[in-house]
Design an enzyme around this catalytic site. Structure first.
Site, short mmCIF file in Angstrom:
data_model
loop_
_atom_site.label_atom_id
_atom_site.label_comp_id
_atom_site.label_asym_id
_atom_site.label_seq_id
_atom_site.Cartn_x
_atom_site.Cartn_y
_atom_site.Cartn_z
N HIS A 118 94.64 42.03 2.15
CA HIS A 118 95.34 41.30 3.20
C HIS A 118 94.58 40.00 3.49
O HIS A 118 93.42 39.85 3.12
CB HIS A 118 95.43 42.16 4.46
CG HIS A 118 96.34 43.33 4.29
ND1 HIS A 118 96.58 44.25 5.28
CD2 HIS A 118 97.08 43.74 3.22
CE1 HIS A 118 97.43 45.18 4.84
NE2 HIS A 118 97.74 44.88 3.59
N GLU B 216 93.27 38.72 6.14
CA GLU B 216 92.04 38.84 6.92
C GLU B 216 90.90 39.33 6.03
O GLU B 216 89.78 38.81 6.06
CB GLU B 216 92.22 39.83 8.09
CG GLU B 216 93.37 39.50 9.03
CD GLU B 216 94.66 40.20 8.63
OE1 GLU B 216 95.00 40.17 7.42
OE2 GLU B 216 95.34 40.74 9.52
N CYS C 168 92.69 46.09 8.48
CA CYS C 168 92.04 44.81 8.76
C CYS C 168 91.37 44.82 10.13
O CYS C 168 90.34 44.17 10.31
CB CYS C 168 93.06 43.68 8.69
SG CYS C 168 93.58 43.37 7.00
N LEU D 116 112.25 46.75 -19.89
CA LEU D 116 112.06 46.47 -18.47
C LEU D 116 110.67 46.81 -17.96
O LEU D 116 110.48 47.11 -16.78
CB LEU D 116 113.11 47.19 -17.59
CG LEU D 116 114.58 46.82 -17.87
CD1 LEU D 116 115.49 47.54 -16.86
CD2 LEU D 116 114.81 45.32 -17.79
N GLU E 69 117.75 41.93 -12.06
CA GLU E 69 117.63 41.03 -13.21
C GLU E 69 118.94 40.77 -13.95
O GLU E 69 118.95 40.00 -14.90
CB GLU E 69 116.59 41.59 -14.20
CG GLU E 69 115.17 41.39 -13.74
CD GLU E 69 114.21 41.02 -14.87
OE1 GLU E 69 113.03 40.88 -14.58
OE2 GLU E 69 114.62 40.88 -16.03
N GLY F 233 123.13 42.16 -15.46
CA GLY F 233 123.71 40.88 -15.85
C GLY F 233 124.56 40.27 -14.76
O GLY F 233 124.32 40.49 -13.57
N1 LIG Z 1 119.61 35.92 -19.10
C1 LIG Z 1 119.41 36.89 -18.22
O1 LIG Z 1 118.66 36.76 -17.26
C2 LIG Z 1 120.09 38.19 -18.40
C3 LIG Z 1 119.63 39.30 -17.70
C4 LIG Z 1 120.32 40.49 -17.83
C5 LIG Z 1 121.44 40.54 -18.63
N2 LIG Z 1 121.84 39.46 -19.33
C6 LIG Z 1 123.04 39.51 -20.16
O2 LIG Z 1 124.13 39.84 -19.33
C7 LIG Z 1 125.12 40.50 -20.11
C8 LIG Z 1 125.64 41.67 -19.32
O3 LIG Z 1 126.24 41.21 -18.11
P1 LIG Z 1 127.48 41.96 -17.53
O4 LIG Z 1 127.95 41.25 -16.32
O5 LIG Z 1 128.46 42.15 -18.64
O6 LIG Z 1 126.92 43.39 -17.24
P2 LIG Z 1 125.93 43.99 -16.12
O7 LIG Z 1 126.06 43.22 -14.87
O8 LIG Z 1 124.62 44.23 -16.69
O9 LIG Z 1 126.58 45.43 -15.94
C9 LIG Z 1 127.91 45.54 -15.52
C10 LIG Z 1 128.22 47.00 -15.38
O10 LIG Z 1 127.48 47.52 -14.29
C11 LIG Z 1 128.23 48.51 -13.62
N3 LIG Z 1 128.31 48.11 -12.23
C12 LIG Z 1 127.60 48.67 -11.23
N4 LIG Z 1 127.89 48.09 -10.08
C13 LIG Z 1 128.80 47.14 -10.31
C14 LIG Z 1 129.49 46.23 -9.49
N5 LIG Z 1 129.30 46.17 -8.18
N6 LIG Z 1 130.34 45.38 -10.06
C15 LIG Z 1 130.56 45.42 -11.38
N7 LIG Z 1 129.95 46.27 -12.19
C16 LIG Z 1 129.07 47.15 -11.67
C17 LIG Z 1 129.57 48.59 -14.32
O11 LIG Z 1 129.44 49.61 -15.29
P3 LIG Z 1 129.84 51.14 -15.06
O12 LIG Z 1 131.20 51.29 -15.69
O13 LIG Z 1 128.80 51.88 -15.82
O14 LIG Z 1 129.84 51.44 -13.61
C18 LIG Z 1 129.66 47.28 -15.06
O15 LIG Z 1 130.40 47.37 -16.24
C19 LIG Z 1 124.44 40.88 -21.39
O16 LIG Z 1 124.92 40.06 -22.42
C20 LIG Z 1 122.98 40.59 -21.17
O17 LIG Z 1 122.35 40.13 -22.32
C21 LIG Z 1 121.19 38.29 -19.23
ZN LIG Z 2 95.69 44.22 7.00
#
Ligand SMILES: NC(=O)c1ccc[n+]([C@@H]2O[C@H](COP(=O)([O-])OP(=O)(O)OC[C@H]3O[C@@H](n4cnc5c(N)ncnc54)[C@H](OP(=O)(O)O)[C@@H]3O)[C@@H](O)[C@H]2O)c1
Ligand SMILES: [Zn+2]
Length: 382
Positions: free
Chosen positions: A59, A61, A96, A215, A278, A280
């Site tokens: 922390h 302090e 602290c 991850l 993180e 998608g």
């Molecule tokens: N550059 C980067 O920082 C980064 C990081 C991560 C991913 N990516 C890329 O992102 C892409 C994937 O993105 P994405 O949007 O297709 O998938 P996503 O956001 O990773 O996952 C979507 C899935 O999550 C579930 N889900 C849970 N809660 C949800 C909600 N509130 N709304 C919608 N879906 C929900 C659904 O699957 P269920 O049917 O299982 O419920 C949905 O199909 C990949 O190509 C990956 O490489 C890039």
């Molecule tokens: Zn403290």
């Protein structure tokens, strides 16, 4: 009332509190608040500063006291000026209040009370030991410094950091699904540094099915870091038995929901106090749309894709007046930070205060890995 309050504090203490608020920004946001401390000598001169770097580290302090002791300074009869009430609990770093008493510090001036039940009560312990304690100096500024954190504590949910690694045109993957790596090696290293500070990392099921990410937090040499966040996958589909994210250390959880608030409840019940979301894009958008993001970190690569997965999908906004407004955040590395060829943008939520971005130049903390290639998966973002 403010006149009466001001009489409780000297000019030197007010000046020290300004410095304490400033040095607090060197720490990272998350499970713990940003805290800064300054020790004043008997003549009001500033002896030493300290700050809290993030969960699991000393922390503010304790940091200041350790630095003073390393310099051979005698703190007997000095004043500690700190932005938050000194803690009273024996957590990962010891209380602290006790360290202050043991150091012989005779007066403590702090800005705001600690809202955490187990930690609260430091002021009482100090007073019980004969330390003169005053609070309320720069309270508004200290509350603002940790506004999102106070909010998360009150809401009893984890602090939420959203991470996006994107191209200039806001793509997080190409049309063929490739996304490793949009970011520079320096950005990937920065992200791994953050992974060491958080309790959990969260992605959607689709990201797991497309990228099969590990991850884990990894060091510059690709070795897994000693402390690993819980790996959480959100969505209704099953995570394959052989998915890398499952790992072998038991630090994996599936959150069978599409509701961000429910996902946070499940994580909170597991003891998670800081989660980094993180991706998608659908997961990022779900958290942003629900207003459940405290901090935004965007790694912006100087590349264009033109098509591919957009960073965000619909946030339910149809007119500019409803656009989400974010504040530039000077904490934890600055609002705008050059990381190799990338820029890292750092923002925080809450009512906008019209602040402008402050630049942070490349520093040694973010030196690129020598002799490593961006395509080296051992240092990759996933
Ligand atoms: N550059 C980067 O920082 C980064 C990081 C991560 C991913 N990516 C890329 O992102 C892409 C994937 O993105 P994405 O949007 O297709 O998938 P996503 O956001 O990773 O996952 C979507 C899935 O999550 C579930 N889900 C849970 N809660 C949800 C909600 N509130 N709304 C919608 N879906 C929900 C659904 O699957 P269920 O049917 O299982 O419920 C949905 O199909 C990949 O190509 C990956 O490489 C890039
Ligand atoms: Zn403290």
């Amino acid at each position: 009332m403010s006149d009466a309050m001001n009489q409780d504090f000297s000019d030197a203490e007010a000046a020290a509190m300004d410095i304490a608020l400033h040095v607090a920004l060197r720490g990272h946001r998350g499970a713990n608040p940003l805290v800064g401390a300054v020790v004043l000598g008997r003549g009001g001169e500033q002896l030493i500063t300290g700050y809290h770097r993030g969960a699991g580290t000393p922390h503010a302090e304790a940091d200041a006291i350790a630095k003073a002791q390393a310099k051979g300074l005698d703190l007997t009869g000095t004043t500690m000026v700190v932005t938050l009430e000194p803690c009273n609990h024996i957590g990962r770093t010891g209380p602290c209040a006790r360290a202050i008493i043991d150091a012989g510090i005779s007066r403590v001036v702090y800005a705001v009370d600690d809202p955490h039940d187990p930690a609260a009560g430091g002021a009482g312990t100090l007073r019980g030991a004969g330390v003169d304690v005053q609070s309320g100096l720069a309270a508004a500024e200290a509350l603002k410094l940790n506004r999102e954190w106070f909010h998360a504590v009150e809401a009893t949910r984890p602090f939420v950091t959203l991470h996006i690694a994107q191209t200039l045109d806001s793509r997080i993957a190409a049309t063929d699904g490739t996304s490793q790596w949009i970011s520079s090696p320096e950005s990937l290293a920065d992200n791994h540094g953050l992974r060491r500070l958080i309790d959990a990392i969260l992605v959607g099921t689709e990201t797991v099915l497309v990228d099969n990410p590990r991850l884990t937090a990894r060091e510059a040499d690709g070795q897994e870091s000693e402390s690993q966040p819980l790996r959480a996958v959100m969505g209704l589909r099953d995570v394959p038995a052989d998915a890398a994210v499952r790992g072998i250390d038991g630090k994996f959880i599936q959150l069978p929901t599409r509701d961000p608030a429910e996902a946070l409840d499940l994580l909170f019940a597991q003891g998670v106090r800081h989660v980094m979301v993180e991706g998608g894009s659908r997961i990022l958008s779900a958290f942003l749309g629900a207003g459940l993001v405290d901090e935004l970190i965007v790694y912006l690569a100087p590349t264009l894709l033109g098509a591919g997965t957009p960073a965000l999908t619909d946030l339910g906004i149809s007119t500019l007046a409803d656009a989400q407004q974010w504040n530039w955040d000077d904490a934890g590395g600055g609002a705008v930070h050059a990381l190799g060829r990338d820029l890292r943008l750092h923002l925080r939520s809450g009512p906008t205060d019209g602040n402008k971005p402050a630049w942070k130049s490349h520093d040694e903390h973010h030196e690129p890995f020598r002799g490593k290639d961006a395509s080296d998966t051992t240092t990759g973002g996933h």
